[in-house]
Write an enzyme that holds these catalytic residues in place. Structure first.
Site, PDB file in Angstrom:
ATOM      1  N   ASP A 233       0.837  -1.194   0.000  1.00  0.00           N
ATOM      2  CA  ASP A 233       0.000   0.000   0.000  1.00  0.00           C
ATOM      3  C   ASP A 233       0.881   1.256   0.000  1.00  0.00           C
ATOM      4  OD1 ASP A 233      -2.972   1.016   0.917  1.00  0.00           O
ATOM      5  OD2 ASP A 233      -1.398   2.258   1.790  1.00  0.00           O
TER       6      ASP A 233
ATOM      7  N   TYR B  53       3.056   9.836  -0.279  1.00  0.00           N
ATOM      8  CA  TYR B  53       4.135   9.217   0.508  1.00  0.00           C
ATOM      9  C   TYR B  53       5.499   9.480  -0.147  1.00  0.00           C
ATOM     10  CZ  TYR B  53       0.358   6.343   2.590  1.00  0.00           C
ATOM     11  OH  TYR B  53      -0.788   5.889   3.198  1.00  0.00           O
TER      12      TYR B  53
ATOM     13  N   LYS C 172      -2.833   5.995  -4.047  1.00  0.00           N
ATOM     14  CA  LYS C 172      -3.919   6.930  -3.709  1.00  0.00           C
ATOM     15  C   LYS C 172      -3.697   8.277  -4.386  1.00  0.00           C
ATOM     16  CE  LYS C 172      -3.741   4.707   0.795  1.00  0.00           C
ATOM     17  NZ  LYS C 172      -2.298   4.522   1.048  1.00  0.00           N
TER      18      LYS C 172
ATOM     19  N   HIS D 290      -7.639   9.767  -1.637  1.00  0.00           N
ATOM     20  CA  HIS D 290      -6.974   9.722  -0.323  1.00  0.00           C
ATOM     21  C   HIS D 290      -7.795  10.398   0.780  1.00  0.00           C
ATOM     22  CE1 HIS D 290      -2.628   9.257   1.340  1.00  0.00           C
ATOM     23  NE2 HIS D 290      -3.508   9.071   2.283  1.00  0.00           N
TER      24      HIS D 290
ATOM     25  N   SER E 188     -10.750   6.687   0.777  1.00  0.00           N
ATOM     26  CA  SER E 188     -10.021   6.628   2.049  1.00  0.00           C
ATOM     27  C   SER E 188     -10.435   7.829   2.886  1.00  0.00           C
ATOM     28  CB  SER E 188      -8.515   6.654   1.758  1.00  0.00           C
ATOM     29  OG  SER E 188      -7.786   6.602   2.954  1.00  0.00           O
ATOM     30  N   ASN E 189     -10.560   7.617   4.168  1.00  0.00           N
ATOM     31  CA  ASN E 189     -10.930   8.689   5.106  1.00  0.00           C
ATOM     32  C   ASN E 189     -12.318   9.260   4.841  1.00  0.00           C
ATOM     33  OD1 ASN E 189      -8.404   8.983   6.700  1.00  0.00           O
ATOM     34  ND2 ASN E 189      -7.532   9.402   4.686  1.00  0.00           N
TER      35      ASN E 189
ATOM     36  N   SER F  54      -2.845   2.604  10.198  1.00  0.00           N
ATOM     37  CA  SER F  54      -2.368   2.769  11.577  1.00  0.00           C
ATOM     38  C   SER F  54      -2.908   1.692  12.518  1.00  0.00           C
ATOM     39  CB  SER F  54      -2.733   4.151  12.123  1.00  0.00           C
ATOM     40  OG  SER F  54      -2.146   5.156  11.341  1.00  0.00           O
ATOM     41  N   PRO F  55      -2.820   0.418  12.139  1.00  0.00           N
ATOM     42  CA  PRO F  55      -3.371  -0.634  13.007  1.00  0.00           C
ATOM     43  C   PRO F  55      -2.624  -0.743  14.336  1.00  0.00           C
ATOM     44  CG  PRO F  55      -2.045  -1.612  11.261  1.00  0.00           C
ATOM     45  CD  PRO F  55      -2.173  -0.146  10.938  1.00  0.00           C
ATOM     46  N   LEU F  56      -1.415  -0.141  14.392  1.00  0.00           N
ATOM     47  CA  LEU F  56      -0.667  -0.125  15.655  1.00  0.00           C
ATOM     48  C   LEU F  56      -0.776   1.266  16.294  1.00  0.00           C
ATOM     49  CD1 LEU F  56       2.537  -1.868  14.225  1.00  0.00           C
ATOM     50  CD2 LEU F  56       0.484  -2.951  15.146  1.00  0.00           C
TER      51      LEU F  56
ATOM     52  N   LYS G 219       2.754  -0.883   9.131  1.00  0.00           N
ATOM     53  CA  LYS G 219       3.932  -0.287   8.492  1.00  0.00           C
ATOM     54  C   LYS G 219       5.159  -0.559   9.361  1.00  0.00           C
ATOM     55  CE  LYS G 219       7.073   2.968   8.647  1.00  0.00           C
ATOM     56  NZ  LYS G 219       7.844   3.565   9.749  1.00  0.00           N
TER      57      LYS G 219
ATOM     58  N   ARG H 270      10.736  -6.590  12.382  1.00  0.00           N
ATOM     59  CA  ARG H 270       9.340  -6.241  12.708  1.00  0.00           C
ATOM     60  C   ARG H 270       8.402  -6.532  11.530  1.00  0.00           C
ATOM     61  NH1 ARG H 270      12.053  -2.159  16.019  1.00  0.00           N
ATOM     62  NH2 ARG H 270      11.881  -0.505  14.474  1.00  0.00           N
ATOM     63  N   ILE H 271       8.919  -6.391  10.312  1.00  0.00           N
ATOM     64  CA  ILE H 271       8.099  -6.738   9.139  1.00  0.00           C
ATOM     65  C   ILE H 271       7.703  -8.218   9.240  1.00  0.00           C
ATOM     66  CG2 ILE H 271       8.103  -6.994   6.611  1.00  0.00           C
ATOM     67  CD1 ILE H 271      10.049  -4.583   6.495  1.00  0.00           C
TER      68      ILE H 271
HETATM   69  P1  A2P Z   1       9.409   0.943  12.452  1.00  0.00           P
HETATM   70  O1  A2P Z   1       9.130   1.316  11.026  1.00  0.00           O
HETATM   71  O2  A2P Z   1      10.684   1.488  12.948  1.00  0.00           O
HETATM   72  O3  A2P Z   1       9.263  -0.551  12.689  1.00  0.00           O
HETATM   73  P2  A2P Z   1       1.235   1.903  12.218  1.00  0.00           P
HETATM   74  O4  A2P Z   1       1.338   0.711  11.320  1.00  0.00           O
HETATM   75  O5  A2P Z   1       0.091   1.849  13.174  1.00  0.00           O
HETATM   76  O6  A2P Z   1       1.277   3.208  11.449  1.00  0.00           O
HETATM   77  O7  A2P Z   1       2.535   1.916  13.168  1.00  0.00           O
HETATM   78  C1  A2P Z   1       3.793   2.105  12.621  1.00  0.00           C
HETATM   79  C2  A2P Z   1       4.792   2.419  13.722  1.00  0.00           C
HETATM   80  O8  A2P Z   1       4.984   1.270  14.557  1.00  0.00           O
HETATM   81  C3  A2P Z   1       6.142   2.739  13.154  1.00  0.00           C
HETATM   82  O9  A2P Z   1       6.728   3.702  14.001  1.00  0.00           O
HETATM   83  C4  A2P Z   1       6.905   1.420  13.221  1.00  0.00           C
HETATM   84  O10 A2P Z   1       8.298   1.678  13.372  1.00  0.00           O
HETATM   85  C5  A2P Z   1       6.329   0.800  14.470  1.00  0.00           C
HETATM   86  N1  A2P Z   1       6.253  -0.678  14.391  1.00  0.00           N
HETATM   87  C6  A2P Z   1       5.801  -1.420  13.368  1.00  0.00           C
HETATM   88  N2  A2P Z   1       5.809  -2.721  13.669  1.00  0.00           N
HETATM   89  C7  A2P Z   1       6.286  -2.813  14.921  1.00  0.00           C
HETATM   90  C8  A2P Z   1       6.543  -3.895  15.808  1.00  0.00           C
HETATM   91  N3  A2P Z   1       6.273  -5.143  15.429  1.00  0.00           N
HETATM   92  N4  A2P Z   1       7.063  -3.618  17.031  1.00  0.00           N
HETATM   93  C9  A2P Z   1       7.331  -2.349  17.400  1.00  0.00           C
HETATM   94  N5  A2P Z   1       7.108  -1.274  16.615  1.00  0.00           N
HETATM   95  C10 A2P Z   1       6.590  -1.498  15.393  1.00  0.00           C
END
Ligand code: A2P
Length: 283
Positions: free
Chosen positions: A48, A53, A78, A111, A148-149, A197-199, A239, A245-246
């Site tokens: 995506d 971006y 987008k 977007h 989106s949005n 932004s799922p995190l 992301k 972390r990926i």
């Molecule tokens: P990084 O790119 O350094 O891994 P979102 O997907 O909600 O936008 O969140 C993205 C943020 O969370 C980025 O700052 C990313 O940093 C960080 N992030 C992504 N995956 C992880 C993970 N598994 N553990 C910790 N931080 C993570």
């Protein structure tokens, strides 16, 4: 969903891999090329990006150099806020395709519904944009089109003139920010919810309830979030630019959250903040 390659089916029958690799804030150049190649090598098949971006060149390059057949990768981009309206959207799409170096796009999204540039005529601007996207869709330059949005009133306005119902609405969805009414409305119209932004753009990692759940399931907080998003029926777009972390974010198919925990995570109101009001964004 059992793997990264499993799909949701869009309202036009197209299969969309259930987790997308998000590239917001991944800088163009070596960082983005390497992040997308890592994601593809781990098994992500859905990338995506967006014109704004600034990394479409690198995303396209990584896809082209991956050695994976083009049709096995689902690519989204987008349309940015400076290019609403029929002609502008047509031109912006061609520029996106040039930057990506691809000859078709899997999904193209408007977007934002109400950019500042069109604030006094967003309805007409979206109608013109959508007409261009419908034509590109019919010509098979884009295989699915969406938004989106968009909030409910933006979608209702769009549907007054649309011939094609959007396949996707990509919105901010994370623990405690579940936009319930909008989600219900989209489901009623067969519009898949993609979760950006799922995190919680990183805000989730300090939340004690999430730490406790991570311990309970012996997974990381990120994995709990992504799994939660899937069990909510959303399509998460995590992301990361970091290879470990990926990979971590893809390992969410070997456990299941209880329904009580799914509800508990949804009810963590505001822990990641809330989505911006699209009628008030200053861009
Ligand atoms: P990084 O790119 O350094 O891994 P979102 O997907 O909600 O936008 O969140 C993205 C943020 O969370 C980025 O700052 C990313 O940093 C960080 N992030 C992504 N995956 C992880 C993970 N598994 N553990 C910790 N931080 C993570």
């Amino acid at each position: 969903m059992k793997s990264l390659k499993d799909c949701y089916t869009l309202n036009n029958g197209v299969c969309i891999p259930c987790i997308g690799f998000g590239t917001w804030q991944v800088p163009n150049g070596e960082v983005a090329v390497s992040a997308v190649k890592t994601a593809l090598s781990i098994g992500y098949r859905h990338i995506d990006t967006a014109a704004v971006y600034g990394n479409e060149e690198s995303v396209g390059l990584a896809i082209r150099e991956s050695g994976i057949p083009r049709e096995e990768i689902f690519v989204t981009s987008k349309l940015w806020n400076n290019a609403h309206g029929y002609k502008e959207a047509m031109d912006a799409f061609e520029q996106t395709m040039e930057r990506l170096g691809l000859d078709y796009l899997d999904l193209y999204l408007i977007h934002w519904p109400n950019p500042i540039k069109y604030r006094n005529r967003w309805q007409e601007a979206n109608a013109g944009t959508w007409k261009a996207m419908e034509e590109l869709y019919k010509a098979e330059r884009i295989l699915s089109i969406g938004i989106s949005n968009f909030r409910i009133h933006h979608i209702e306005e769009l549907l007054k003139t649309a011939a094609v119902v959007p396949m996707v609405n990509q919105i901010r969805l994370c623990p405690g920010d579940t936009q319930d009414e909008l989600v219900e409305y989209c489901r009623g119209h067969n519009i898949l919810l993609e979760a950006y932004s799922p995190l919680g753009t990183g805000k989730i990692f300090d939340v004690p309830e999430m730490k406790a759940l991570a311990e309970k399931y012996n997974k990381t907080i990120a994995q709990i979030c992504i799994r939660w998003s899937l069990q909510m029926g959303f399509l998460p777009l995590p992301k990361s630019a970091n290879p470990d972390r990926i990979k971590e974010n893809s390992e969410v198919f070997d456990f299941e959250l209880s329904q009580d925990d799914v509800k508990a995570i949804a009810s963590l109101k505001g822990v990641c903040g809330y989505s911006s009001d699209p009628d008030k964004i200053p861009f």
